[in-house]
Write an enzyme that holds these catalytic residues in place. Structure first.
Site, PDB file in Angstrom:
ATOM      1  N   GLU A 139     -27.109 -50.726  79.343  1.00 33.87           N
ATOM      2  CA  GLU A 139     -28.278 -51.516  78.949  1.00 33.87           C
ATOM      3  C   GLU A 139     -29.242 -51.762  80.110  1.00 33.87           C
ATOM      4  OE1 GLU A 139     -27.465 -56.166  79.055  1.00 33.87           O
ATOM      5  OE2 GLU A 139     -26.075 -55.145  77.703  1.00 33.87           O
ATOM      6  N   GLU A 151     -26.551 -49.154  56.417  1.00 37.34           N
ATOM      7  CA  GLU A 151     -26.337 -49.666  55.061  1.00 37.34           C
ATOM      8  C   GLU A 151     -27.422 -49.238  54.079  1.00 37.34           C
ATOM      9  OE1 GLU A 151     -26.049 -53.829  55.951  1.00 37.34           O
ATOM     10  OE2 GLU A 151     -23.868 -53.789  56.046  1.00 37.34           O
TER      11      GLU A 151
END
Length: 278
Positions: free
Chosen positions: A116, A85
């Site tokens: 992960e 963003e």
């Protein structure tokens, strides 16, 4: 005799609500809202930790440093979201704040099995970005136990790189690994263990604080306006035009022409003032 009981972290502790499937819609959304109200206070308590980290990041970014987020699952997606963003909002390159998620870009939409659990992968990926000691690595892990994130933080810190983390468990492994941990203790989730809820909201709030403050301190905001935003659609062109009308006293047509000629509000203001002095 062996003890078969697990010691539960706060993020894995049982919800205080029971029989959710039997609740009416009104009860469900009011209860979720009631739990969400706790997030604000948890983040407020963490403000001193957030400030400590931001102050140190600013020092490095003013010398050319970058920020890297490390996360998995929801935490990783939030880091990538926050980083993505910034270029359109503040006109900065997409290499200034980089979101990294275990499993790569495919993990933004689909779970990547076991990604992960690799404690070495994040550091290998960071080295691919030629990470250096002006950079900052922030691990995002609600539980504070994600090997991908902890491994990356440990290696970064061992190599003299500034490290921070955002977690929702006190005294977690990631908080021990990071130099500047941020702990937002939001309590058990509405659905037991579903950290995309309160923990995710807290993480997003903190990420907003970090990068918004960094962009302001790097001169990407004037007054209270996004003067470096990219003009990628009509709405943003209209917003930029209004900014110039207010700042310079121009009519709409002149303000829009000036904006489009220069590509950003800041450049337009600078060009206008330079022209006025000439």
């Amino acid at each position: 005799m062996s003890d078969n009981k697990f010691t539960l972290s706060i993020t894995e502790s049982p919800s205080k609500f029971q029989n959710l499937e039997k609740m009416e819609v009104s009860d469900l959304i009011h209860s979720i809202n009631q739990e969400d109200a706790k997030v604000h206070q948890a983040v407020k308590k963490a403000l001193p930790q957030i400030e400590q980290l931001i102050v140190r990041i600013v020092e490095r970014m003013k010398k050319g440093g970058r920020v890297f987020y490390l996360g998995a699952g929801t935490s990783g997606r939030l880091g990538v979201l926050d980083a993505s963003e910034l270029p359109p909002t503040f006109g900065v390159p997409d290499t200034l704040v980089i979101g990294m998620i275990a499993g790569g870009d495919v993990a933004l939409r689909k779970a990547v099995e076991d990604a992960e659990d690799d404690p070495h992968m994040a550091w290998e990926e960071l080295k691919g970005h030629k990470i250096n000691n002006l950079d900052t690595v922030i691990g995002i892990a609600a539980s504070g136990t994600t090997p991908y994130v902890i491994g990356g933080i440990e290696k970064a810190r061992n190599n003299g790189i500034l490290t921070g983390c955002i977690t929702c468990n006190p005294g977690s492994e990631i908080a021990k690994a990071a130099e500047f941990p941020i702990e937002a203790i939001v309590g058990p989730e509405f659905i037991t263990g579903s950290t995309r809820l309160k923990a995710g909201t807290a993480q997003k709030m903190i990420l907003n604080m970090i990068t918004t403050t960094l962009m302001i301190k790097l001169g990407k905001v004037k007054g209270n306006k996004m003067v470096n935003m990219q003009l990628t659609n009509k709405k943003l062109i209209q917003r930029g035009t209004r900014m110039l009308m207010e700042e310079l006293g121009l009519d709409k047509e002149d303000a829009q022409d000036l904006l489009i000629q220069n590509g950003s509000v800041k450049k337009a203001i600078d060009a206008y003032k330079k022209r006025q002095k000439a």
